[in-house]
Design a protein around this motif. Structure first.
Motif, mmCIF file in Angstrom:
data_model
loop_
_atom_site.group_PDB
_atom_site.id
_atom_site.type_symbol
_atom_site.label_atom_id
_atom_site.label_comp_id
_atom_site.label_asym_id
_atom_site.label_seq_id
_atom_site.Cartn_x
_atom_site.Cartn_y
_atom_site.Cartn_z
ATOM 1 N N TRP A 128 0.839 -1.209 0.000
ATOM 2 C CA TRP A 128 0.000 0.000 0.000
ATOM 3 C C TRP A 128 0.869 1.253 0.000
ATOM 4 C CZ3 TRP A 128 -3.408 -1.837 4.679
ATOM 5 C CH2 TRP A 128 -4.304 -2.818 4.225
ATOM 6 N N GLU A 140 3.960 1.510 -1.021
ATOM 7 C CA GLU A 140 4.702 1.646 -2.278
ATOM 8 C C GLU A 140 3.798 2.125 -3.398
ATOM 9 O OE1 GLU A 140 8.349 -1.426 -1.488
ATOM 10 O OE2 GLU A 140 6.720 -2.123 -2.754
ATOM 11 N N VAL A 141 2.575 1.582 -3.439
ATOM 12 C CA VAL A 141 1.627 2.053 -4.447
ATOM 13 C C VAL A 141 1.415 3.548 -4.280
ATOM 14 C CG1 VAL A 141 -0.808 2.042 -5.110
ATOM 15 C CG2 VAL A 141 0.384 -0.107 -4.781
ATOM 16 N N ALA A 142 1.170 3.955 -3.048
ATOM 17 C CA ALA A 142 0.888 5.364 -2.809
ATOM 18 C C ALA A 142 2.078 6.227 -3.197
ATOM 19 C CB ALA A 142 0.515 5.590 -1.346
ATOM 20 N N SER A 143 3.309 5.768 -2.892
ATOM 21 C CA SER A 143 4.426 6.642 -3.253
ATOM 22 C C SER A 143 4.665 6.665 -4.759
ATOM 23 C CB SER A 143 5.700 6.338 -2.463
ATOM 24 O OG SER A 143 5.892 4.974 -2.339
ATOM 25 N N THR A 144 4.392 5.564 -5.467
ATOM 26 C CA THR A 144 4.538 5.671 -6.926
ATOM 27 C C THR A 144 3.430 6.543 -7.521
ATOM 28 O OG1 THR A 144 3.268 3.678 -7.430
ATOM 29 C CG2 THR A 144 5.622 3.405 -7.212
ATOM 30 N N LEU A 145 2.304 6.659 -6.814
ATOM 31 C CA LEU A 145 1.249 7.536 -7.327
ATOM 32 C C LEU A 145 1.470 8.989 -6.902
ATOM 33 C CD1 LEU A 145 -1.881 5.260 -6.769
ATOM 34 C CD2 LEU A 145 -0.743 5.740 -8.925
ATOM 35 N N GLY A 146 2.562 9.221 -6.177
ATOM 36 C CA GLY A 146 2.946 10.604 -5.888
ATOM 37 C C GLY A 146 2.626 11.106 -4.494
ATOM 38 N N ALA A 147 2.428 10.192 -3.528
ATOM 39 C CA ALA A 147 2.064 10.642 -2.180
ATOM 40 C C ALA A 147 3.257 11.255 -1.449
ATOM 41 C CB ALA A 147 1.512 9.474 -1.371
ATOM 42 N N PRO A 176 5.427 9.906 -10.373
ATOM 43 C CA PRO A 176 4.137 9.629 -11.019
ATOM 44 C C PRO A 176 4.253 9.432 -12.529
ATOM 45 C CG PRO A 176 3.992 11.533 -9.554
ATOM 46 C CD PRO A 176 5.429 11.184 -9.653
ATOM 47 N N PHE A 187 -6.518 -0.434 -1.888
ATOM 48 C CA PHE A 187 -6.821 0.000 -0.529
ATOM 49 C C PHE A 187 -8.211 -0.523 -0.168
ATOM 50 C CE2 PHE A 187 -4.204 3.520 -2.393
ATOM 51 C CZ PHE A 187 -3.034 3.189 -1.738
ATOM 52 N N LEU A 205 -4.455 12.758 -4.514
ATOM 53 C CA LEU A 205 -3.179 13.228 -3.980
ATOM 54 C C LEU A 205 -2.773 14.557 -4.605
ATOM 55 C CD1 LEU A 205 -1.072 9.920 -3.999
ATOM 56 C CD2 LEU A 205 -2.247 10.948 -2.059
#
Lengths: 260, 252
Positions: free
Chosen positions: A156, A158-165, B76, B88, B103
């Protein structure tokens, strides 16, 4: 036939309590000593009149409200400290190691063992009771929060950081929601313990109201039916809150059970 | 949009303090809209390679450049799709797909509009309000693909995305992925255990050696699309790649 099975399943849990009440009623007739075992209907009569003042110490309801206020305050104090601390300890290994030894040292001390010290520090009154309750609720909330944060799935994050979090977004949108079910479990356990600690604290010196106080006071007057009625109210309130916590859990955190 | 990988090496330090060389001097240039498949013997470092490209792991030496811009961490511009369990579960399907847009601070209406477009693209139009635990494995991966596409990355990195699916679902997902790839015009780098899958999907199949992984051979699959698994050309390429991996796997 399906319905009888459902009924059986639903009501099977009621058989034993009803049986116990019948045995109780019969036993109280045979013993015939209300100072040893009050009759069930005498207890019911006390419960049926919850607003009546008892022994000049307030009614069942007013004492129950007092107890709930105290437990609420103590519980909130504990949660306000334990959740942020748990999040930090779950997130940072360094902070975890910094705090962990102290926590392990303090955790085995029963909350009630703090009472004399609390009385010395805060004198008799609300603060010392709230302090004791906070200690009771604190550890389960803290430990479950740490566990919840540590068990947030790495994917979760890693997904979020690749999506730019950003770090902040990771915390608010992934870590906290991902840990929420376990944090909630911690709150539920913490509340249960807080409630038990409260009643015990009220029985000990230092308070002049609350359900624990009322049943101890009733003992001095030999009012056994008031003691038993008070115990029942304590139990019912405990169940009611646990039910509340559980129903929120079922509604909001169903994903945790259902996700494979 | 070229992805250039230059002299990429990775050395891990194990818990015992031993140095383990995972990748050794990999050079590769990937063109825009190319479909690259990476295969190699088990444990050779395929996933590590992909994770370094995606910025999730750091190379010991070497560089990755996306259109001349050096990649140092997750961006991204490159979205990663994992094997499973990446959705999620506390969010509905549409909130999963819209996550990357959220985001960026896009207002709800706007991000839902974009997310719906990608849900349509992956064939999950009616499932916006469902939760991931209500979906099958194949559907979940389609949500993950939609979520990655929604942020409009240049490159999509896929780490064994269909590895947990049953054979039939897997074949269907491969066809759907090709359709999506043709519509969305992305570069895809796809790591898989399955040579069959690699030859079916890729423009080029990169066969890696056993650890430390180097490029053993780059096999172009000129065979036109849509591909027929049973035709002789497909079979002979597949056989060749299988032999490459078998050579590497023997003696380990």
């Amino acid at each position: 036939m399906y319905t009888t099975k459902v009924l059986q399943r639903r009501y099977i849990g009621l058989i034993l309590p009803v049986l116990l009440i019948i045995i109780w009623e019969i036993a109280s007739y045979i013993i015939n000593n209300p100072f040893f075992l009050p009759r069930f209907d005498a207890v019911l009569a006390v419960l049926a009149d919850p607003f009546r003042d008892r022994l000049g110490s307030g009614s069942l309801i007013s004492n129950a409200i007092r107890s709930i206020q105290r437990v609420g305050l103590g519980f909130i104090c504990a949660a306000v400290i334990a959740i942020p601390l748990g999040i930090m300890m779950g997130w940072s290994d360094r902070l975890y190691r910094f705090f962990d030894s102290t926590i392990q040292l303090l955790r085995p001390i029963p909350p009630l063992a703090w009472l004399p010290l609390a009385l010395a520090w805060f004198k008799i009154g609300l603060t010392s009771v709230v302090f004791i309750i906070s200690i009771g609720a604190f550890f389960p909330i803290l430990l479950n929060t740490i566990d919840g944060i540590k068990n947030v799935r790495k994917t979760w994050l890693e997904v979020a950081s690749t999506l730019g979090a950003s770090e902040r977004q990771l915390l608010l949108k992934v870590i906290i929601p991902g840990a929420a079910p376990l944090i909630w479990t911690g709150l539920r356990i913490g509340f249960g313990i807080a409630w038990m600690v409260l009643v015990a604290a009220e029985i000990l010196p230092g308070t002049t109201s609350g359900l624990g106080y009322l049943i101890m006071y009733a003992y001095n007057f030999g009012q056994i039916e008031l003691i038993v009625a008070g115990m029942m109210v304590i139990g019912i309130i405990g169940i009611a809150f646990d039910f509340l916590f559980q129903s929120v859990e079922k509604k909001k955190f169903a994903w945790r059970r259902l996700e494979r | 949009m070229r992805l250039e990988i230059r002299n990429l090496s990775k050395i891990f330090v194990s818990e015992k303090g031993e140095q383990i060389e995972a990748l050794s001097n990999i050079n590769l240039t990937i063109d825009e809209q190319e479909f690259i498949c990476i295969v190699g013997p088990s444990g050779c470092g395929k996933t590590t390679f992909l994770r370094i490209i995606g910025g999730l792991d750091v190379a010991t030496s070497g560089t990755i450049q996306l259109n001349g811009q050096v990649i140092t961490g997750p961006t991204p511009q490159m979205a990663m799709i994992f094997q499973e369990y990446s959705l999620f579960p506390w969010r509905t399907v549409i909130d999963n797909v819209a996550f990357g847009l959220e985001l960026r601070g896009l207002p709800k209406e706007e991000r839902y509009q974009i997310a719906k477009k990608y849900l349509d693209l992956v064939g999950l139009t009616g499932f916006a309000e469902n939760f991931s635990y209500e979906l099958s494995g194949g559907m979940r991966q389609r949500v993950a693909v939609a979520r990655a596409l929604a942020i409009e990355p240049k490159v999509i990195l896929m780490d064994e995305p269909f590895g947990a699916l049953d054979a039939q679902t897997r074949n269907r997902m491969q066809n759907e992925l090709l359709q999506i790839w043709e519509k969305a015009k992305k570069t895809i780098i796809f790591v898989t255990h399955s040579v069959d899958e690699a030859v079916f999907l890729g423009d080029r199949v990169i066969a890696l050696t056993k650890r430390p992984a180097k490029i053993k051979e780059i096999v172009p699959v000129i065979h036109c699309r849509p591909r027929d698994r049973t035709c002789s050309e497909f079979v002979s390429i597949r056989k060749h790649v299988l032999e490459l991996i078998a050579e590497e796997s023997s003696g380990t």
